[in-house]
Motif scaffolding. Structure first.
Motif, PDB file in Angstrom:
ATOM      1  N   ALA A 119       5.082 -13.066  19.085  1.00 29.44           N
ATOM      2  CA  ALA A 119       3.983 -13.508  18.224  1.00 29.44           C
ATOM      3  C   ALA A 119       2.793 -12.568  18.337  1.00 29.44           C
ATOM      4  CB  ALA A 119       3.572 -14.936  18.585  1.00 29.44           C
ATOM      5  N   ASP A 120       2.495 -12.109  19.546  1.00 32.16           N
ATOM      6  CA  ASP A 120       1.379 -11.178  19.743  1.00 32.16           C
ATOM      7  C   ASP A 120       1.635  -9.854  19.029  1.00 32.16           C
ATOM      8  OD1 ASP A 120      -0.094 -12.975  21.204  1.00 32.16           O
ATOM      9  OD2 ASP A 120       0.472 -12.140  23.161  1.00 32.16           O
ATOM     10  N   ILE A 121       2.880  -9.408  19.003  1.00 34.63           N
ATOM     11  CA  ILE A 121       3.211  -8.164  18.310  1.00 34.63           C
ATOM     12  C   ILE A 121       2.901  -8.297  16.822  1.00 34.63           C
ATOM     13  CG2 ILE A 121       5.120  -6.677  17.575  1.00 34.63           C
ATOM     14  CD1 ILE A 121       6.379  -7.209  20.353  1.00 34.63           C
ATOM     15  N   LEU A 122       3.262  -9.425  16.229  1.00 29.39           N
ATOM     16  CA  LEU A 122       3.014  -9.608  14.804  1.00 29.39           C
ATOM     17  C   LEU A 122       1.532  -9.790  14.516  1.00 29.39           C
ATOM     18  CD1 LEU A 122       6.011 -11.766  13.582  1.00 29.39           C
ATOM     19  CD2 LEU A 122       5.763  -9.291  13.676  1.00 29.39           C
ATOM     20  N   ARG A 123       0.795 -10.424  15.426  1.00 32.70           N
ATOM     21  CA  ARG A 123      -0.657 -10.524  15.236  1.00 32.70           C
ATOM     22  C   ARG A 123      -1.302  -9.148  15.289  1.00 32.70           C
ATOM     23  NH1 ARG A 123      -0.264 -15.723  17.778  1.00 32.70           N
ATOM     24  NH2 ARG A 123      -0.213 -14.772  19.852  1.00 32.70           N
ATOM     25  N   ALA A 124      -0.830  -8.305  16.188  1.00 31.88           N
ATOM     26  CA  ALA A 124      -1.369  -6.942  16.257  1.00 31.88           C
ATOM     27  C   ALA A 124      -1.013  -6.152  15.000  1.00 31.88           C
ATOM     28  CB  ALA A 124      -0.823  -6.228  17.500  1.00 31.88           C
ATOM     29  N   ALA A 125       0.203  -6.332  14.486  1.00 34.33           N
ATOM     30  CA  ALA A 125       0.590  -5.667  13.243  1.00 34.33           C
ATOM     31  C   ALA A 125      -0.324  -6.091  12.099  1.00 34.33           C
ATOM     32  CB  ALA A 125       2.047  -5.986  12.907  1.00 34.33           C
ATOM     33  N   ALA A 126      -0.622  -7.397  12.013  1.00 38.29           N
ATOM     34  CA  ALA A 126      -1.502  -7.899  10.960  1.00 38.29           C
ATOM     35  C   ALA A 126      -2.892  -7.297  11.082  1.00 38.29           C
ATOM     36  CB  ALA A 126      -1.563  -9.418  11.024  1.00 38.29           C
ATOM     37  N   ARG A 127      -3.390  -7.178  12.283  1.00 39.86           N
ATOM     38  CA  ARG A 127      -4.723  -6.599  12.494  1.00 39.86           C
ATOM     39  C   ARG A 127      -4.758  -5.134  12.040  1.00 39.86           C
ATOM     40  NH1 ARG A 127      -4.891  -7.444  17.405  1.00 39.86           N
ATOM     41  NH2 ARG A 127      -4.458  -5.358  18.224  1.00 39.86           N
ATOM     42  N   HIS A 128      -3.725  -4.381  12.397  1.00 44.36           N
ATOM     43  CA  HIS A 128      -3.662  -2.977  11.969  1.00 44.36           C
ATOM     44  C   HIS A 128      -3.642  -2.861  10.449  1.00 44.36           C
ATOM     45  CE1 HIS A 128      -3.368  -1.160  15.883  1.00 44.36           C
ATOM     46  NE2 HIS A 128      -2.244  -1.774  16.196  1.00 44.36           N
ATOM     47  N   MET A 129      -2.844  -3.681   9.785  1.00 44.83           N
ATOM     48  CA  MET A 129      -2.766  -3.627   8.328  1.00 44.83           C
ATOM     49  C   MET A 129      -4.112  -3.940   7.690  1.00 44.83           C
ATOM     50  SD  MET A 129       0.796  -5.553   7.474  1.00 44.83           S
ATOM     51  CE  MET A 129       2.360  -5.086   8.201  1.00 44.83           C
ATOM     52  N   ARG A 165      -8.683  -6.205  -6.689  1.00 46.86           N
ATOM     53  CA  ARG A 165      -7.429  -6.893  -6.399  1.00 46.86           C
ATOM     54  C   ARG A 165      -6.801  -6.309  -5.142  1.00 46.86           C
ATOM     55  NH1 ARG A 165      -8.304  -6.408 -11.734  1.00 46.86           N
ATOM     56  NH2 ARG A 165      -7.815  -8.152 -13.118  1.00 46.86           N
ATOM     57  N   LEU A 166      -6.102  -7.140  -4.427  1.00 46.82           N
ATOM     58  CA  LEU A 166      -5.422  -6.729  -3.205  1.00 46.82           C
ATOM     59  C   LEU A 166      -4.021  -7.304  -3.227  1.00 46.82           C
ATOM     60  CD1 LEU A 166      -5.368  -5.537  -0.302  1.00 46.82           C
ATOM     61  CD2 LEU A 166      -6.255  -7.739   0.489  1.00 46.82           C
ATOM     62  N   ALA A 167      -3.022  -6.442  -3.070  1.00 52.60           N
ATOM     63  CA  ALA A 167      -1.628  -6.881  -3.114  1.00 52.60           C
ATOM     64  C   ALA A 167      -0.873  -6.336  -1.908  1.00 52.60           C
ATOM     65  CB  ALA A 167      -0.958  -6.420  -4.410  1.00 52.60           C
ATOM     66  N   LEU A 168       0.185  -7.040  -1.569  1.00 51.08           N
ATOM     67  CA  LEU A 168       1.096  -6.631  -0.500  1.00 51.08           C
ATOM     68  C   LEU A 168       2.432  -6.264  -1.125  1.00 51.08           C
ATOM     69  CD1 LEU A 168       0.507  -9.640   1.952  1.00 51.08           C
ATOM     70  CD2 LEU A 168      -0.875  -7.555   1.720  1.00 51.08           C
ATOM     71  N   THR A 169       3.027  -5.193  -0.618  1.00 50.88           N
ATOM     72  CA  THR A 169       4.347  -4.822  -1.119  1.00 50.88           C
ATOM     73  C   THR A 169       5.153  -4.195   0.009  1.00 50.88           C
ATOM     74  OG1 THR A 169       5.533  -3.555  -2.837  1.00 50.88           O
ATOM     75  CG2 THR A 169       3.567  -2.533  -1.924  1.00 50.88           C
ATOM     76  N   GLY A 170       6.441  -4.430  -0.005  1.00 52.33           N
ATOM     77  CA  GLY A 170       7.308  -3.843   1.009  1.00 52.33           C
ATOM     78  C   GLY A 170       8.116  -4.896   1.762  1.00 52.33           C
ATOM     79  N   GLY A 171       9.219  -4.453   2.312  1.00 48.53           N
ATOM     80  CA  GLY A 171      10.168  -5.363   2.942  1.00 48.53           C
ATOM     81  C   GLY A 171       9.660  -6.059   4.174  1.00 48.53           C
ATOM     82  N   VAL A 172       8.648  -5.496   4.853  1.00 44.31           N
ATOM     83  CA  VAL A 172       8.142  -6.138   6.063  1.00 44.31           C
ATOM     84  C   VAL A 172       7.628  -7.543   5.767  1.00 44.31           C
ATOM     85  CG1 VAL A 172       6.125  -6.077   7.602  1.00 44.31           C
ATOM     86  CG2 VAL A 172       7.650  -4.126   7.483  1.00 44.31           C
ATOM     87  N   PHE A 173       7.110  -7.757   4.564  1.00 49.04           N
ATOM     88  CA  PHE A 173       6.521  -9.057   4.263  1.00 49.04           C
ATOM     89  C   PHE A 173       7.570 -10.133   4.019  1.00 49.04           C
ATOM     90  CE2 PHE A 173       3.299  -5.893   3.002  1.00 49.04           C
ATOM     91  CZ  PHE A 173       2.372  -6.197   3.994  1.00 49.04           C
ATOM     92  N   ASN A 174       8.839  -9.740   3.994  1.00 46.92           N
ATOM     93  CA  ASN A 174       9.911 -10.736   3.944  1.00 46.92           C
ATOM     94  C   ASN A 174      10.053 -11.484   5.264  1.00 46.92           C
ATOM     95  OD1 ASN A 174      10.555 -10.002   1.296  1.00 46.92           O
ATOM     96  ND2 ASN A 174      12.028  -8.459   1.968  1.00 46.92           N
ATOM     97  N   MET A 175       9.323 -11.048   6.286  1.00 47.21           N
ATOM     98  CA  MET A 175       9.375 -11.744   7.573  1.00 47.21           C
ATOM     99  C   MET A 175       8.757 -13.130   7.493  1.00 47.21           C
ATOM    100  SD  MET A 175       8.467  -8.776  10.293  1.00 47.21           S
ATOM    101  CE  MET A 175       9.434  -7.276  10.410  1.00 47.21           C
ATOM    102  N   GLY A 176       7.960 -13.376   6.496  1.00 48.87           N
ATOM    103  CA  GLY A 176       7.438 -14.720   6.270  1.00 48.87           C
ATOM    104  C   GLY A 176       6.185 -15.033   7.050  1.00 48.87           C
ATOM    105  N   ALA A 177       5.987 -16.326   7.328  1.00 44.90           N
ATOM    106  CA  ALA A 177       4.719 -16.831   7.838  1.00 44.90           C
ATOM    107  C   ALA A 177       4.331 -16.238   9.177  1.00 44.90           C
ATOM    108  CB  ALA A 177       4.784 -18.359   7.947  1.00 44.90           C
ATOM    109  N   ALA A 178       5.296 -15.861   9.985  1.00 40.08           N
ATOM    110  CA  ALA A 178       4.975 -15.314  11.304  1.00 40.08           C
ATOM    111  C   ALA A 178       4.093 -14.078  11.191  1.00 40.08           C
ATOM    112  CB  ALA A 178       6.257 -14.976  12.055  1.00 40.08           C
ATOM    113  N   LEU A 179       4.218 -13.323  10.113  1.00 40.59           N
ATOM    114  CA  LEU A 179       3.368 -12.163   9.855  1.00 40.59           C
ATOM    115  C   LEU A 179       2.297 -12.472   8.816  1.00 40.59           C
ATOM    116  CD1 LEU A 179       2.677  -9.151  10.146  1.00 40.59           C
ATOM    117  CD2 LEU A 179       4.410  -8.676   8.399  1.00 40.59           C
ATOM    118  N   LEU A 180       2.658 -13.198   7.764  1.00 37.37           N
ATOM    119  CA  LEU A 180       1.739 -13.412   6.650  1.00 37.37           C
ATOM    120  C   LEU A 180       0.540 -14.264   7.031  1.00 37.37           C
ATOM    121  CD1 LEU A 180       4.283 -13.917   3.740  1.00 37.37           C
ATOM    122  CD2 LEU A 180       2.860 -11.907   4.186  1.00 37.37           C
ATOM    123  N   GLU A 181       0.740 -15.241   7.903  1.00 38.52           N
ATOM    124  CA  GLU A 181      -0.390 -16.103   8.261  1.00 38.52           C
ATOM    125  C   GLU A 181      -1.448 -15.345   9.060  1.00 38.52           C
ATOM    126  OE1 GLU A 181      -2.916 -19.228   8.291  1.00 38.52           O
ATOM    127  OE2 GLU A 181      -1.161 -18.848   7.030  1.00 38.52           O
TER     128      GLU A 181
END
Length: 365
Positions: free
Chosen positions: A260-270, A285-301
């Motif tokens: 979970a901490d790894i994904l929180r750090a990834a979100a902060r970097h983005m 406007r701000l949009a997200l694109t790319g396969g990483v976002f298929n990881m779902g809520a663990a990253l998106l939230e």
């Protein structure tokens, strides 16, 4: 072709029937053919800020190569790209009964920093092999942006194997990160996968910050941990291999605090990268694109929380399409003389058979 910074209508007065789009990234190559310029199409320029028309619809499914284009002493290998692209392009053209291409757009990962060979060699090679007279070479961030938002001001976080944020006010491009898996791409798939494997190795060593659950999964996927460096380092596709472990991190984020901490750090970097490129004025406007976002809520939230803090003035919108859609739009707009995106030698380079001042003139025939 003469390198230029614009676009124009076909010099012979005929409307080409098809355009070709290429999406070259860390996981391989996708190539699509699409019709354009059908009778009755509205090809008028898109007004600044207005909703963009949809990109052309591909003629059938794209062709895919799972082999990433190699890099050499002069950057991305034009020869290796052509070895893969030409057979796929000819197959698509033959299946569509197309004899010529109105334009080609190539979106390539690493073009901004590793694109010298492509810019030098692709225009002449594609003209010789396929008769291409209008070619756009775009950083994959530009095609990701164009697929997501079209020709409108804003910012896009493009995260697949790598990660880059790109923004524009339609006068110039701004980018952040996208420096490759050895120097950056912070928050992308390879970064998340590498961080997950580091946590696995920490657990193997008995160091703090390790994850036993990630260790167990890494051994299932890659074998004994002492053998991992020898398996990984010699591979030319190691970024894709690292990214293959990113979904494993996401799958364990609900029960493993290290994941979970790894994904929180990834979100902060983005979010930090997006804040560096997003226009400061108005309501971009701000949009997200790319396969990483298929990881779902663990990253998106956590990403939603980070963006709310760093970019409260930006309006989140869904991406209209992906980088291949963006390349199709660029190719069609280039062929039709309506490319409205800012031109840049490294980010969006256009080569045509007409000089800049002629092709940039909307009255040019």
């Amino acid at each position: 072709m003469t390198p230029g910074g614009g676009h124009g209508r076909p010099h012979d007065g005929q409307s080409p029937a098809v355009v070709l789009a290429v999406d070259s990234g860390g996981s391989g190559l996708r190539v699509a053919l699409a019709p354009h310029g059908a009778p009755g199409d509205d090809r008028s320029p898109v007004r600044r800020g207005a909703p963009a028309p949809p990109p052309p619809t591909p003629l059938g499914a794209p062709l895919i190569s799972r082999e990433p284009v190699r890099t050499g002493p002069r950057g991305i290998s034009a020869g290796h790209l052509l070895d893969q692209l030409l057979p796929m392009a000819r197959r698509l053209m033959a299946e569509a009964g197309a004899e010529r291409l109105g334009a080609v757009a190539v979106g390539a990962a690493g073009l901004a920093t590793l694109g010298d060979e492509l810019r030098d060699e692709l225009p002449a090679a594609l003209e010789r092999e396929l008769g291409v007279r209008r070619l756009a070479l775009a950083a994959d961030a530009v095609t990701a942006y164009t697929g997501a938002l079209g020709p409108r001001p804003g910012a896009v976080i493009a995260a697949g194997t790598g990660m880059i944020a790109i923004g524009t006010d339609l006068a110039s491009w701004r980018r952040a990160d996208g420096w490759g898996h050895l120097l950056g791409d912070c928050g992308g798939g390879a970064w998340i996968g590498r961080a997950g494997l580091e946590a696995a190795l920490r657990a193997f060593d008995g160091r703090p910050g390790g994850s036993k659950s990630l260790l167990a999964r890494a051994e299932e996927m890659f074998g004994p941990m002492p053998e991992l460096p020898g398996r990984l380092y010699p591979r030319t596709d190691r970024a894709a291999v690292l990214a293959s472990f990113a979904p494993e991190v996401a799958d364990r984020a609900g029960s493993d605090p290290v994941a979970a901490d790894i994904l929180r750090a990834a979100a902060r970097h983005m979010a930090e990268s997006a804040a560096a490129v997003c226009p400061a004025d108005g309501e971009p406007r701000l949009a997200l694109t790319g396969g990483v976002f298929n990881m779902g809520a663990a990253l998106l939230e956590p990403l939603r929380e980070e963006l709310a803090v760093r970019l409260p003035h930006a309006r989140r919108v869904p991406a209209a399409g992906d980088p291949l859609d963006g390349a199709l739009r660029i190719a069609a707009d280039l062929a039709d003389g309506r490319l409205a995106l800012p031109l840049d030698e490294r980010m969006l380079h256009v080569a045509t058979e007409k000089p800049y001042q002629d092709i940039h003139d909307p009255n040019s025939a």
